[in-house]
Design a protein around this motif. Structure first.
Motif, PDB file in Angstrom:
ATOM      1  N   THR A   5      88.416   2.232-115.436  1.00  0.00           N
ATOM      2  CA  THR A   5      89.139   2.892-114.350  1.00  0.00           C
ATOM      3  C   THR A   5      88.174   3.847-113.661  1.00  0.00           C
ATOM      4  OG1 THR A   5      89.933   4.645-115.808  1.00  0.00           O
ATOM      5  CG2 THR A   5      91.390   2.745-115.478  1.00  0.00           C
ATOM      6  N   ALA A   6      88.419   4.076-112.393  1.00  0.00           N
ATOM      7  CA  ALA A   6      87.594   4.989-111.605  1.00  0.00           C
ATOM      8  C   ALA A   6      88.485   5.702-110.610  1.00  0.00           C
ATOM      9  CB  ALA A   6      86.497   4.225-110.868  1.00  0.00           C
ATOM     10  N   ILE A   7      88.105   6.908-110.268  1.00  0.00           N
ATOM     11  CA  ILE A   7      88.811   7.685-109.251  1.00  0.00           C
ATOM     12  C   ILE A   7      87.965   7.667-107.988  1.00  0.00           C
ATOM     13  CG2 ILE A   7      89.696   9.959-108.617  1.00  0.00           C
ATOM     14  CD1 ILE A   7      90.008  10.475-111.671  1.00  0.00           C
ATOM     15  N   ILE A   8      88.551   7.221-106.888  1.00  0.00           N
ATOM     16  CA  ILE A   8      87.830   7.127-105.616  1.00  0.00           C
ATOM     17  C   ILE A   8      87.423   8.532-105.164  1.00  0.00           C
ATOM     18  CG2 ILE A   8      87.964   6.409-103.201  1.00  0.00           C
ATOM     19  CD1 ILE A   8      88.066   4.062-105.190  1.00  0.00           C
ATOM     20  N   PRO A  30      75.486  -9.292-112.058  1.00  0.00           N
ATOM     21  CA  PRO A  30      75.392 -10.634-112.643  1.00  0.00           C
ATOM     22  C   PRO A  30      76.746 -11.266-112.969  1.00  0.00           C
ATOM     23  CG  PRO A  30      74.930  -8.980-114.302  1.00  0.00           C
ATOM     24  CD  PRO A  30      75.094  -8.250-112.995  1.00  0.00           C
ATOM     25  N   VAL A  31      77.832 -10.536-112.715  1.00  0.00           N
ATOM     26  CA  VAL A  31      79.171 -11.034-113.029  1.00  0.00           C
ATOM     27  C   VAL A  31      80.087 -10.843-111.821  1.00  0.00           C
ATOM     28  CG1 VAL A  31      79.018 -10.634-115.520  1.00  0.00           C
ATOM     29  CG2 VAL A  31      79.799  -8.809-114.036  1.00  0.00           C
ATOM     30  N   GLU A  32      81.170 -11.596-111.802  1.00  0.00           N
ATOM     31  CA  GLU A  32      82.164 -11.425-110.750  1.00  0.00           C
ATOM     32  C   GLU A  32      83.033 -10.224-111.100  1.00  0.00           C
ATOM     33  OE1 GLU A  32      86.026 -13.789-109.086  1.00  0.00           O
ATOM     34  OE2 GLU A  32      84.214 -14.970-109.487  1.00  0.00           O
ATOM     35  N   VAL A  33      83.159  -9.300-110.159  1.00  0.00           N
ATOM     36  CA  VAL A  33      83.902  -8.063-110.378  1.00  0.00           C
ATOM     37  C   VAL A  33      85.165  -8.088-109.534  1.00  0.00           C
ATOM     38  CG1 VAL A  33      83.842  -5.552-110.128  1.00  0.00           C
ATOM     39  CG2 VAL A  33      81.787  -6.785-110.827  1.00  0.00           C
ATOM     40  N   THR A  34      86.286  -7.697-110.144  1.00  0.00           N
ATOM     41  CA  THR A  34      87.526  -7.561-109.392  1.00  0.00           C
ATOM     42  C   THR A  34      87.949  -6.098-109.390  1.00  0.00           C
ATOM     43  OG1 THR A  34      88.952  -7.982-111.307  1.00  0.00           O
ATOM     44  CG2 THR A  34      88.298  -9.906-109.956  1.00  0.00           C
ATOM     45  N   ILE A  35      88.762  -5.743-108.406  1.00  0.00           N
ATOM     46  CA  ILE A  35      89.243  -4.378-108.268  1.00  0.00           C
ATOM     47  C   ILE A  35      90.729  -4.414-107.908  1.00  0.00           C
ATOM     48  CG2 ILE A  35      88.528  -4.271-105.849  1.00  0.00           C
ATOM     49  CD1 ILE A  35      87.878  -1.255-106.324  1.00  0.00           C
ATOM     50  N   ALA A  36      91.478  -3.477-108.456  1.00  0.00           N
ATOM     51  CA  ALA A  36      92.913  -3.379-108.163  1.00  0.00           C
ATOM     52  C   ALA A  36      93.323  -1.920-108.285  1.00  0.00           C
ATOM     53  CB  ALA A  36      93.723  -4.232-109.134  1.00  0.00           C
ATOM     54  N   MET A  37      94.409  -1.576-107.648  1.00  0.00           N
ATOM     55  CA  MET A  37      94.964  -0.241-107.823  1.00  0.00           C
ATOM     56  C   MET A  37      95.490  -0.137-109.247  1.00  0.00           C
ATOM     57  SD  MET A  37      94.490   1.235-104.914  1.00  0.00           S
ATOM     58  CE  MET A  37      95.572   2.652-104.842  1.00  0.00           C
ATOM     59  N   GLY A  58      93.371  -0.431 -99.666  1.00  0.00           N
ATOM     60  CA  GLY A  58      94.058   0.785 -99.233  1.00  0.00           C
ATOM     61  C   GLY A  58      93.848   1.970-100.147  1.00  0.00           C
ATOM     62  N   ALA A  59      92.773   1.976-100.915  1.00  0.00           N
ATOM     63  CA  ALA A  59      92.503   3.078-101.836  1.00  0.00           C
ATOM     64  C   ALA A  59      92.001   4.297-101.076  1.00  0.00           C
ATOM     65  CB  ALA A  59      91.483   2.659-102.884  1.00  0.00           C
ATOM     66  N   ALA A  60      92.660   5.421-101.291  1.00  0.00           N
ATOM     67  CA  ALA A  60      92.295   6.684-100.645  1.00  0.00           C
ATOM     68  C   ALA A  60      91.588   7.581-101.662  1.00  0.00           C
ATOM     69  CB  ALA A  60      93.545   7.378-100.122  1.00  0.00           C
ATOM     70  N   LYS A  61      90.995   8.657-101.169  1.00  0.00           N
ATOM     71  CA  LYS A  61      90.341   9.621-102.056  1.00  0.00           C
ATOM     72  C   LYS A  61      91.347  10.095-103.112  1.00  0.00           C
ATOM     73  CE  LYS A  61      88.121  14.018-102.417  1.00  0.00           C
ATOM     74  NZ  LYS A  61      86.910  14.649-102.060  1.00  0.00           N
ATOM     75  N   GLY A  62      90.911  10.071-104.369  1.00  0.00           N
ATOM     76  CA  GLY A  62      91.759  10.500-105.472  1.00  0.00           C
ATOM     77  C   GLY A  62      92.568   9.390-106.117  1.00  0.00           C
ATOM     78  N   ASP A  63      92.645   8.213-105.477  1.00  0.00           N
ATOM     79  CA  ASP A  63      93.370   7.087-106.072  1.00  0.00           C
ATOM     80  C   ASP A  63      92.592   6.532-107.263  1.00  0.00           C
ATOM     81  OD1 ASP A  63      95.424   7.225-104.250  1.00  0.00           O
ATOM     82  OD2 ASP A  63      94.753   5.522-103.043  1.00  0.00           O
ATOM     83  N   VAL A  64      93.326   6.000-108.212  1.00  0.00           N
ATOM     84  CA  VAL A  64      92.717   5.396-109.401  1.00  0.00           C
ATOM     85  C   VAL A  64      92.733   3.876-109.226  1.00  0.00           C
ATOM     86  CG1 VAL A  64      92.867   5.127-111.910  1.00  0.00           C
ATOM     87  CG2 VAL A  64      93.477   7.309-110.852  1.00  0.00           C
ATOM     88  N   VAL A  65      91.572   3.269-109.458  1.00  0.00           N
ATOM     89  CA  VAL A  65      91.453   1.814-109.380  1.00  0.00           C
ATOM     90  C   VAL A  65      90.965   1.284-110.721  1.00  0.00           C
ATOM     91  CG1 VAL A  65      91.031   1.758-106.892  1.00  0.00           C
ATOM     92  CG2 VAL A  65      89.099   1.950-108.450  1.00  0.00           C
ATOM     93  N   VAL A  66      91.197  -0.002-110.940  1.00  0.00           N
ATOM     94  CA  VAL A  66      90.766  -0.673-112.168  1.00  0.00           C
ATOM     95  C   VAL A  66      89.773  -1.760-111.787  1.00  0.00           C
ATOM     96  CG1 VAL A  66      91.499  -2.024-114.164  1.00  0.00           C
ATOM     97  CG2 VAL A  66      92.989  -0.227-113.257  1.00  0.00           C
ATOM     98  N   LEU A  67      88.613  -1.711-112.423  1.00  0.00           N
ATOM     99  CA  LEU A  67      87.581  -2.733-112.231  1.00  0.00           C
ATOM    100  C   LEU A  67      87.573  -3.622-113.467  1.00  0.00           C
ATOM    101  CD1 LEU A  67      84.658  -0.451-111.030  1.00  0.00           C
ATOM    102  CD2 LEU A  67      86.227  -1.760-109.618  1.00  0.00           C
ATOM    103  N   ARG A  68      87.425  -4.927-113.244  1.00  0.00           N
ATOM    104  CA  ARG A  68      87.354  -5.873-114.360  1.00  0.00           C
ATOM    105  C   ARG A  68      86.213  -6.853-114.108  1.00  0.00           C
ATOM    106  NH1 ARG A  68      92.898  -5.510-113.171  1.00  0.00           N
ATOM    107  NH2 ARG A  68      94.117  -4.590-114.859  1.00  0.00           N
ATOM    108  N   ALA A  69      85.592  -7.300-115.195  1.00  0.00           N
ATOM    109  CA  ALA A  69      84.540  -8.308-115.110  1.00  0.00           C
ATOM    110  C   ALA A  69      84.443  -8.988-116.464  1.00  0.00           C
ATOM    111  CB  ALA A  69      83.207  -7.676-114.738  1.00  0.00           C
ATOM    112  N   GLU A  70      83.867 -10.157-116.485  1.00  0.00           N
ATOM    113  CA  GLU A  70      83.714 -10.886-117.733  1.00  0.00           C
ATOM    114  C   GLU A  70      82.368 -11.577-117.741  1.00  0.00           C
ATOM    115  OE1 GLU A  70      86.222 -14.004-120.508  1.00  0.00           O
ATOM    116  OE2 GLU A  70      87.072 -13.288-118.642  1.00  0.00           O
ATOM    117  N   GLY A  71      81.750 -11.615-118.908  1.00  0.00           N
ATOM    118  CA  GLY A  71      80.479 -12.306-119.049  1.00  0.00           C
ATOM    119  C   GLY A  71      79.356 -11.370-119.441  1.00  0.00           C
ATOM    120  N   LEU A  81      79.207   0.469-111.412  1.00  0.00           N
ATOM    121  CA  LEU A  81      80.139   0.474-110.281  1.00  0.00           C
ATOM    122  C   LEU A  81      81.116   1.644-110.346  1.00  0.00           C
ATOM    123  CD1 LEU A  81      80.713  -3.366-110.032  1.00  0.00           C
ATOM    124  CD2 LEU A  81      79.468  -1.921-108.405  1.00  0.00           C
ATOM    125  N   VAL A  82      81.506   2.051-111.541  1.00  0.00           N
ATOM    126  CA  VAL A  82      82.368   3.230-111.687  1.00  0.00           C
ATOM    127  C   VAL A  82      81.623   4.460-111.173  1.00  0.00           C
ATOM    128  CG1 VAL A  82      83.378   4.817-113.378  1.00  0.00           C
ATOM    129  CG2 VAL A  82      83.854   2.374-113.524  1.00  0.00           C
TER     130      VAL A  82
END
Length: 92
Positions: A5-8, A30-37, A58-71, A81-82
């Motif tokens: 998780t990361a805070i914008i 080296p991996v495919e990265v996805t992002i979601a609120m 639509g992520a604004a300052k202070g919003d929390v997002v989730v990054l995922r990757a595999e491999g 990336l965080v």
């Protein structure tokens, strides 16, 4: 699948400049990265290397997002990336 998780931190959220910087970094990983609120279903995750996807998130300052990757290299890529998201990319 590793995730972080990361805070914008960017003042403008994930708009043009921060989205472009993040998309370039995600595309070079080296991996495919996805992002979601945070709280969104994993199926709603968007391509982290797509500027358009990042801007429609639509992520604004202070919003929390989730990054995922595999491999191989997923953990290191996500950590990097965080750090990027938690930096004010408008000031860079």
């Amino acid at each position: 699948m590793p995730e972080r998780t990361a805070i914008i931190a960017s003042r403008s959220g994930m708009h043009a400049r921060p989205a472009a910087i993040f998309a370039e970094a995600a595309g070079e990983s080296p991996v495919e990265v996805t992002i979601a609120m945070a709280g969104a279903p994993a199926d709603d995750a968007l391509d982290g290397a797509s500027i358009l996807s990042l801007m429609t998130l639509g992520a604004a300052k202070g919003d929390v997002v989730v990054l995922r990757a595999e491999g191989d290299g997923a953990d290191a890529a996500l950590d990097s990336l965080v750090t990027l998201l938690e930096t004010d990319l408008d000031a860079v």
